[in-house]
Scaffold this motif. Sequence first.
Motif, PDB file in Angstrom:
ATOM      1  N   ILE A  63     138.318  56.675  60.093  1.00 40.84           N
ATOM      2  CA  ILE A  63     137.894  55.508  60.859  1.00 40.84           C
ATOM      3  C   ILE A  63     136.923  55.952  61.948  1.00 40.84           C
ATOM      4  O   ILE A  63     137.258  56.776  62.803  1.00 40.84           O
ATOM      5  CB  ILE A  63     139.107  54.794  61.484  1.00 40.84           C
ATOM      6  N   PHE A  64     135.718  55.403  61.888  1.00 42.60           N
ATOM      7  CA  PHE A  64     134.688  55.715  62.877  1.00 42.60           C
ATOM      8  C   PHE A  64     134.067  54.419  63.363  1.00 42.60           C
ATOM      9  O   PHE A  64     133.876  53.478  62.586  1.00 42.60           O
ATOM     10  CB  PHE A  64     133.576  56.588  62.274  1.00 42.60           C
ATOM     11  N   SER A  65     133.732  54.402  64.620  1.00 42.26           N
ATOM     12  CA  SER A  65     132.917  53.299  65.123  1.00 42.26           C
ATOM     13  C   SER A  65     131.451  53.635  64.862  1.00 42.26           C
ATOM     14  O   SER A  65     131.102  54.781  64.548  1.00 42.26           O
ATOM     15  CB  SER A  65     133.152  53.104  66.623  1.00 42.26           C
ATOM     16  N   SER A  66     130.593  52.635  64.972  1.00 39.39           N
ATOM     17  CA  SER A  66     129.166  52.900  64.766  1.00 39.39           C
ATOM     18  C   SER A  66     128.656  53.908  65.788  1.00 39.39           C
ATOM     19  O   SER A  66     127.825  54.769  65.485  1.00 39.39           O
ATOM     20  CB  SER A  66     128.373  51.593  64.861  1.00 39.39           C
ATOM     21  N   GLY A  67     129.188  53.817  67.007  1.00 40.29           N
ATOM     22  CA  GLY A  67     128.799  54.793  68.027  1.00 40.29           C
ATOM     23  C   GLY A  67     129.256  56.194  67.678  1.00 40.29           C
ATOM     24  O   GLY A  67     128.546  57.171  67.927  1.00 40.29           O
ATOM     25  N   ASP A  68     130.455  56.311  67.082  1.00 41.97           N
ATOM     26  CA  ASP A  68     130.953  57.624  66.665  1.00 41.97           C
ATOM     27  C   ASP A  68     130.040  58.243  65.612  1.00 41.97           C
ATOM     28  O   ASP A  68     129.771  59.453  65.637  1.00 41.97           O
ATOM     29  CB  ASP A  68     132.369  57.504  66.102  1.00 41.97           C
ATOM     30  N   MET A  69     129.569  57.426  64.678  1.00 40.33           N
ATOM     31  CA  MET A  69     128.694  57.939  63.626  1.00 40.33           C
ATOM     32  C   MET A  69     127.368  58.418  64.201  1.00 40.33           C
ATOM     33  O   MET A  69     126.862  59.487  63.832  1.00 40.33           O
ATOM     34  CB  MET A  69     128.458  56.856  62.572  1.00 40.33           C
TER      35      MET A  69
END
Length: 213
Positions: A63-69
Amino acid sequence: MLGITMDFASPGGTIEISRALYSQHWHDDQVNRVWVRTRVGTERAAVRAAIVHDLGHKYTLHIFSSGDMVDYWVAQIRRGFAGVDVLRAVVFLVMLLGVADTLASGVVQRTRELGVARAVGVRRWQLKRMVLVEALVMGTLGLVLGSAVGIALGALWVLWTFPYLLGYVLDFHVPYAELGIVALMTAMVCAIAAVLPARGVARLEPAAALRYE
């Protein structure tokens, strides 16, 4: 089909299509990526915990947020260019030695001319300033040429090479702040490199310099 949008998830854009229509034409009902939109004010940590609680026991989830990616890819790019700082230090060291050697050689080769200048009344501080100006001129020429070549190579990499290798299209920005820092560091290095040659010029005695061959 709803349309095609450009986002960070795909270099060529993302085709938005209904799940039923996709399954009908491609006979594929598997899912390998799900984008979750949350309402304004929703806590990401709570959403992440709920997904893990409901589906984590059945599926292997990442699970990643767009910011994490974005942060992940930025970190990978910075990691790939981490060696640039070392190369930058080596370049400044080579420039320091090169400018100092060039100035020192010039002083030795022009010993008689400098002796004549001292004999006709040129003061020691004026000779020092001459050496310093020569160092700054050399540094300025090198900075201009290096910046021009660097910007050209950067544009080539960002606008053509990077999209060709990875597919992602990036905006090209000239780092004016970094160029200012490099210009300041170049001036400092050239000034430091001029110290010893300038001292050598200041110690010249006119009579001894005129006898130099």
